[in-house]
Design a protein around this motif. Structure first.
Motif: not given
Length: 180
Positions: A11-29
């Motif tokens: 489970k990700p920590a709440q503090s990791e939400a922004q980083n995971l979101y950025e990864l998901m939308v920055s490399d949309e390959k």
């Protein structure tokens, strides 16, 4: 938390939400291979939090994949038909620079084991398309078998592709004793 070799599913920590979101939308390959025929619409951060991230934090049917101390993707499952115990699993590695390293294969081992350990069912399925050969290979490398091919049912960018159904039974899975 589930571990296998250098992979952690958690489970990700709440503090990791922004980083995971950025990864998901920055490399949309990844969207080119994860059912692109359905269409993709980039979620807002709020949509990501309320849907994807919330599901990951519940940890029941989805977990984040950690590799080298950072989150890089997700594993999931959903019920195709809970009454008949038909479950489908999935995996997405958001960081395309990590594709081809066997990370998906290694993440499937603890995930499928976890599914069999926590769900009353005899088979785990995965469905992909012929335009995603890495997914097919990863599943086969851990013991899944191609059970069926629906020919030319996925139309994308002017080309017809096959839908590929893979599965592994409980007996097959446990007879391999954590495939490598």
């Amino acid at each position: 938390m589930l571990r296998y070799k250098d992979i952690v599913l958690r489970k990700p920590a709440q503090s990791e939400a922004q980083n995971l979101y950025e990864l998901m939308v920055s490399d949309e390959k990844w969207t080119e291979f994860n059912g692109p025929y359905f269409g993709y619409s980039r979620p807002s951060f709020e949509e990501f939090l309320s849907k994807t991230f919330n599901r990951l934090q519940e940890g029941m049917s989805a977990l984040a994949i950690e590799y080298e101390n950072r989150l890089i993707g997700t594993v999931t499952f959903y019920w195709e038909d809970k009454n008949t115990r038909w479950l489908e699993a999935g995996i997405v590695i958001f960081d395309s620079t990590l594709w081809g390293l066997g990370i998906g294969k290694k993440a499937l081992v603890p995930w499928v084991t976890h599914i069999f350990d926590t769900q009353e069912l005899e088979r785990v399925g995965m469905t992909t398309w012929s335009g995603n050969p890495r997914m097919i290979s990863s599943a086969q490398n851990v013991g899944f078998t191609i059970e069926g091919t629906l020919r030319k049912v996925r139309y994308h960018d002017g080309v017809y592709y096959d839908s590929v159904k893979l599965g592994v039974t409980r007996d097959e899975w446990y007879s391999t004793a954590f495939p490598t």
